[in-house]
Design a protein around this motif. Structure first.
Motif, PDB file in Angstrom:
ATOM      1  N   SER A  18       0.837  -1.198   0.000  1.00  0.00           N
ATOM      2  CA  SER A  18       0.000   0.000   0.000  1.00  0.00           C
ATOM      3  C   SER A  18       0.865   1.238   0.000  1.00  0.00           C
ATOM      4  CB  SER A  18      -0.908   0.009   1.236  1.00  0.00           C
ATOM      5  OG  SER A  18      -1.470   1.283   1.444  1.00  0.00           O
ATOM      6  N   SER A  19       0.408   2.262  -0.705  1.00  0.00           N
ATOM      7  CA  SER A  19       1.168   3.512  -0.726  1.00  0.00           C
ATOM      8  C   SER A  19       1.091   4.209   0.628  1.00  0.00           C
ATOM      9  CB  SER A  19       0.625   4.443  -1.819  1.00  0.00           C
ATOM     10  OG  SER A  19      -0.716   4.835  -1.520  1.00  0.00           O
ATOM     11  N   GLU A  20       0.112   3.827   1.452  1.00  0.00           N
ATOM     12  CA  GLU A  20      -0.105   4.504   2.732  1.00  0.00           C
ATOM     13  C   GLU A  20       0.604   3.827   3.904  1.00  0.00           C
ATOM     14  OE1 GLU A  20      -1.664   7.416   3.045  1.00  0.00           O
ATOM     15  OE2 GLU A  20      -1.850   7.397   0.866  1.00  0.00           O
ATOM     16  N   GLU A  21       1.049   2.596   3.741  1.00  0.00           N
ATOM     17  CA  GLU A  21       1.640   1.860   4.855  1.00  0.00           C
ATOM     18  C   GLU A  21       3.082   1.464   4.545  1.00  0.00           C
ATOM     19  OE1 GLU A  21      -0.778  -1.493   5.713  1.00  0.00           O
ATOM     20  OE2 GLU A  21      -2.576  -0.316   6.120  1.00  0.00           O
ATOM     21  N   SER A  22       3.949   1.637   5.518  1.00  0.00           N
ATOM     22  CA  SER A  22       5.346   1.262   5.338  1.00  0.00           C
ATOM     23  C   SER A  22       5.457  -0.243   5.151  1.00  0.00           C
ATOM     24  CB  SER A  22       6.178   1.688   6.548  1.00  0.00           C
ATOM     25  OG  SER A  22       7.484   1.153   6.451  1.00  0.00           O
ATOM     26  N   PRO A  23       6.260  -0.696   4.202  1.00  0.00           N
ATOM     27  CA  PRO A  23       6.448  -2.137   3.997  1.00  0.00           C
ATOM     28  C   PRO A  23       7.448  -2.740   4.993  1.00  0.00           C
ATOM     29  CG  PRO A  23       7.778  -0.926   2.434  1.00  0.00           C
ATOM     30  CD  PRO A  23       6.979   0.111   3.194  1.00  0.00           C
ATOM     31  N   LEU A  24       8.034  -1.900   5.828  1.00  0.00           N
ATOM     32  CA  LEU A  24       9.009  -2.386   6.798  1.00  0.00           C
ATOM     33  C   LEU A  24       8.317  -2.733   8.119  1.00  0.00           C
ATOM     34  CD1 LEU A  24      11.977   0.058   6.180  1.00  0.00           C
ATOM     35  CD2 LEU A  24      11.476  -2.108   5.078  1.00  0.00           C
ATOM     36  N   SER A  25       8.812  -3.760   8.759  1.00  0.00           N
ATOM     37  CA  SER A  25       8.193  -4.234   9.997  1.00  0.00           C
ATOM     38  C   SER A  25       8.642  -3.439  11.217  1.00  0.00           C
ATOM     39  CB  SER A  25       8.528  -5.718  10.205  1.00  0.00           C
ATOM     40  OG  SER A  25       9.939  -5.904  10.310  1.00  0.00           O
ATOM     41  N   VAL A  26       9.629  -2.551  11.045  1.00  0.00           N
ATOM     42  CA  VAL A  26      10.127  -1.732  12.137  1.00  0.00           C
ATOM     43  C   VAL A  26      10.249  -0.299  11.661  1.00  0.00           C
ATOM     44  CG1 VAL A  26      11.415  -3.610  13.212  1.00  0.00           C
ATOM     45  CG2 VAL A  26      12.531  -2.200  11.483  1.00  0.00           C
ATOM     46  N   ASP A  27      10.392   0.621  12.613  1.00  0.00           N
ATOM     47  CA  ASP A  27      10.649   2.016  12.260  1.00  0.00           C
ATOM     48  C   ASP A  27      12.035   2.081  11.635  1.00  0.00           C
ATOM     49  OD1 ASP A  27      11.404   4.697  12.191  1.00  0.00           O
ATOM     50  OD2 ASP A  27      10.291   5.200  14.002  1.00  0.00           O
ATOM     51  N   VAL A  28      12.092   2.449  10.372  1.00  0.00           N
ATOM     52  CA  VAL A  28      13.359   2.414   9.649  1.00  0.00           C
ATOM     53  C   VAL A  28      14.402   3.331  10.288  1.00  0.00           C
ATOM     54  CG1 VAL A  28      12.705   4.234   8.000  1.00  0.00           C
ATOM     55  CG2 VAL A  28      14.408   2.526   7.358  1.00  0.00           C
ATOM     56  N   ARG A  29      13.942   4.423  10.881  1.00  0.00           N
ATOM     57  CA  ARG A  29      14.900   5.349  11.488  1.00  0.00           C
ATOM     58  C   ARG A  29      15.535   4.754  12.741  1.00  0.00           C
ATOM     59  NH1 ARG A  29      11.317  10.703  11.713  1.00  0.00           N
ATOM     60  NH2 ARG A  29       9.852   9.121  12.444  1.00  0.00           N
ATOM     61  N   THR A  30      14.768   3.936  13.443  1.00  0.00           N
ATOM     62  CA  THR A  30      15.333   3.245  14.612  1.00  0.00           C
ATOM     63  C   THR A  30      16.261   2.122  14.171  1.00  0.00           C
ATOM     64  OG1 THR A  30      13.364   3.740  15.933  1.00  0.00           O
ATOM     65  CG2 THR A  30      14.777   1.944  16.691  1.00  0.00           C
ATOM     66  N   GLU A  61       9.857  -8.055  -4.573  1.00  0.00           N
ATOM     67  CA  GLU A  61       8.943  -7.440  -3.610  1.00  0.00           C
ATOM     68  C   GLU A  61       9.479  -6.098  -3.130  1.00  0.00           C
ATOM     69  OE1 GLU A  61       6.990 -11.487  -1.661  1.00  0.00           O
ATOM     70  OE2 GLU A  61       8.944 -10.772  -0.967  1.00  0.00           O
ATOM     71  N   GLY A  62      10.790  -6.007  -2.963  1.00  0.00           N
ATOM     72  CA  GLY A  62      11.391  -4.743  -2.557  1.00  0.00           C
ATOM     73  C   GLY A  62      11.175  -3.660  -3.595  1.00  0.00           C
ATOM     74  N   ARG A  63      11.368  -4.022  -4.851  1.00  0.00           N
ATOM     75  CA  ARG A  63      11.152  -3.054  -5.928  1.00  0.00           C
ATOM     76  C   ARG A  63       9.688  -2.636  -6.008  1.00  0.00           C
ATOM     77  NH1 ARG A  63      14.788  -5.337 -11.033  1.00  0.00           N
ATOM     78  NH2 ARG A  63      16.787  -4.421 -10.359  1.00  0.00           N
ATOM     79  N   ALA A  64       8.801  -3.600  -5.794  1.00  0.00           N
ATOM     80  CA  ALA A  64       7.379  -3.296  -5.825  1.00  0.00           C
ATOM     81  C   ALA A  64       7.001  -2.348  -4.693  1.00  0.00           C
ATOM     82  CB  ALA A  64       6.560  -4.585  -5.729  1.00  0.00           C
ATOM     83  N   ALA A  65       7.562  -2.584  -3.519  1.00  0.00           N
ATOM     84  CA  ALA A  65       7.294  -1.711  -2.373  1.00  0.00           C
ATOM     85  C   ALA A  65       7.812  -0.301  -2.648  1.00  0.00           C
ATOM     86  CB  ALA A  65       7.942  -2.287  -1.119  1.00  0.00           C
ATOM     87  N   LEU A  66       8.991  -0.205  -3.249  1.00  0.00           N
ATOM     88  CA  LEU A  66       9.565   1.090  -3.594  1.00  0.00           C
ATOM     89  C   LEU A  66       8.645   1.842  -4.540  1.00  0.00           C
ATOM     90  CD1 LEU A  66      12.134   2.951  -3.463  1.00  0.00           C
ATOM     91  CD2 LEU A  66      12.915   1.744  -5.518  1.00  0.00           C
ATOM     92  N   SER A  67       8.137   1.140  -5.543  1.00  0.00           N
ATOM     93  CA  SER A  67       7.233   1.760  -6.511  1.00  0.00           C
ATOM     94  C   SER A  67       5.925   2.194  -5.858  1.00  0.00           C
ATOM     95  CB  SER A  67       6.946   0.772  -7.645  1.00  0.00           C
ATOM     96  OG  SER A  67       6.024   1.314  -8.566  1.00  0.00           O
ATOM     97  N   ALA A  68       5.366   1.318  -5.023  1.00  0.00           N
ATOM     98  CA  ALA A  68       4.087   1.630  -4.384  1.00  0.00           C
ATOM     99  C   ALA A  68       4.200   2.836  -3.467  1.00  0.00           C
ATOM    100  CB  ALA A  68       3.593   0.412  -3.601  1.00  0.00           C
ATOM    101  N   ARG A  69       5.287   2.934  -2.735  1.00  0.00           N
ATOM    102  CA  ARG A  69       5.441   4.015  -1.749  1.00  0.00           C
ATOM    103  C   ARG A  69       5.882   5.344  -2.367  1.00  0.00           C
ATOM    104  NH1 ARG A  69       3.670   4.631   3.216  1.00  0.00           N
ATOM    105  NH2 ARG A  69       5.659   4.855   4.339  1.00  0.00           N
TER     106      ARG A  69
END
Length: 307
Positions: A18-30, A61-69
Motif C-alpha cells: 500500500s502507498s499509505e503503509e510502510s512495507p518495513l516491519s520496524v521504524d526504519v529510522r530506529t 517485492e522490494g522493488r514493488a514496495a519502492l514503486s508503491a510508496r
C-alpha cells in the motif's frame, strides 16, 4: 507472451503493498540509526552491508514496495512545496546528505528516490573538487550556497563531509584543521535545524567485495567505461582508512537533531527503499496540511465555463 506474463506477475507483487503503509516491519529510522537506543554509536563495519533490516521480502517485492510508496513520498513532497509557496517564512525544508564509497549507489538513489518527486520542489547538488573561487572561502561556504529554501527538498550527492573524510585520509589538510571542521559542521547543522531545516544524513554502506564486483562490471561493459575513474582504485586501496574516517565523522557529528543513518547498500533495491522510508517518515513528522483556499472556487468555475 513472456513480457505480458512478467508484467502481470510484477503487478501482482506490487498490489501487495500500500502507498499509505510502510512495507518495513520496524521504524526504519530506529533500525538504521547510527546511534543505538543504548547510546552506542555504530561504525560502518558494525553493520551488515548485505542486510535488509525490517524487510523480509525478496528483490521483486522490494522493488514493488519502492514503486508503491513513491506515491506517498510524492504527496508529502507536494504538501511541503505548497507550504513554501504560501508562507515562505514559516515553511520547513529538508536537507538529505548522501555519502558513501565509490559505486555505493548514490546516483541511482538520486534517480529513483529524488526522481519520484516533483522537480519544482526538489533539487540535487553534487560536490566534487572545489573550484578556485570556493577555495578562497571556508569549506562550508559552497555548502551554504546550496541549502534548501522553505518548502524545498535538497539532496546532496557527497557534501561537506568530503572535507573531513578525504582530507583526513589523504592528508589534504592538517589534522588540527580536520578536527576543527567537525565542530564547525556540528554548529552549521544545528543552525540549519534551528532555522527550520530537517537534516537527514545517510551513509550508504557497501562491502569491499560488492564494490569490487561493481567496479569490474563497469570495466567489462564498454558502455559503462565513462563511469569508471582509475582514482577509484586508489581510494579502494585505502579502504580501512576510509571506514575509520567514516566512523570518526559519524561519532563526531551525529545528534538527535541531525542524525546519521547507516544504510546497507549491497542490495541497491533495499538501500533505495530504506532511504525513501526515512524521507517519508521525516515528512510525515512535519504534519503538513494543504493550505487554506484563498479563492472562490465556484466563482472561478463559472468564469471558466463562460470562457
Amino acid at each position: 507472451m513472456g513480457k505480458k506474463k512478467d508484467a502481470k506477475a510484477a503487478k501482482a507483487v506490487e498490489d501487495v503493498f500500500s502507498s499509505e503503509e510502510s512495507p518495513l516491519s520496524v521504524d526504519v529510522r530506529t533500525a538504521l540509526r547510527a546511534r543505538t537506543a543504548a547510546g552506542e554509536v555504530l561504525s560502518p563495519p558494525d553493520v551488515d552491508a548485505d542486510g535488509t533490516p525490517g524487510f523480509e521480502g525478496n528483490k521483486a517485492e522490494g522493488r514493488a514496495a519502492l514503486s508503491a510508496r513513491s506515491a506517498r513520498l510524492a504527496e508529502l513532497q507536494e504538501l511541503l512545496y505548497a507550504a513554501g509557496r504560501v508562507d515562505q517564512e514559516a515553511a520547513p525544508s529538508v536537507l538529505v546528505v548522501v555519502q558513501g564509497m565509490d559505486t555505493a549507489g548514490k546516483g541511482g538513489l538520486m534517480r529513483t528516490v529524488a526522481g519520484a518527486m516533483d522537480p519544482q520542489g526538489v533539487r540535487t547538488a553534487a560536490f566534487g573538487r572545489p573550484t578556485e573561487e570556493e577555495l578562497e572561502h571556508d569549506f562550508l561556504w559552497r555548502i551554504e550556497q546550496q541549502m534548501p529554501e522553505p518548502g524545498q527538498i535538497v539532496v546532496f550527492d557527497r557534501s561537506h563531509y568530503e572535507d573531513v573524510l578525504v582530507h583526513r585520509v589523504e592528508g589534504l589538510s592538517p589534522r588540527a584543521e580536520v578536527d576543527r571542521r567537525y565542530g564547525a559542521i556540528r554548529e552549521f547543522e544545528e543552525a540549519a535545524v534551528a532555522a527550520g531545516t530537517r537534516v537527514v544524513k545517510v551513509m550508504l554502506h557497501i562491502s569491499k567485495q560488492e564494490q569490487g564486483e561493481r567496479l569490474l562490471a563497469r570495466l567489462e561493459n564498454p558502455d559503462k567505461h565513462w563511469k569508471y575513474d582509475p582514482a577509484d582504485l586508489d581510494t579502494r586501496a585505502k579502504w580501512d582508512e576510509y571506514q575509520q574516517a567514516y566512523a570518526i565523522a559519524i561519532v563526531e557529528t551525529d545528534s538527535d537533531r541531525a542524525p546519521w543513518y547507516i544504510v546497507p547498500a549491497d542490495r541497491k533495491w533495499y538501500s533505495r527503499l530504506a532511504v525513501q522510508e526515512i524521507l517519508i517518515a521525516e515528512l510525515e513528522d512535519l504534519d503538513l496540511r494543504w493550505p487554506a483556499s484563498t479563492i472562490d472556487a465556484e466563482a472561478e468555475k463559472a468564469r471558466l465555463a463562460a470562457l
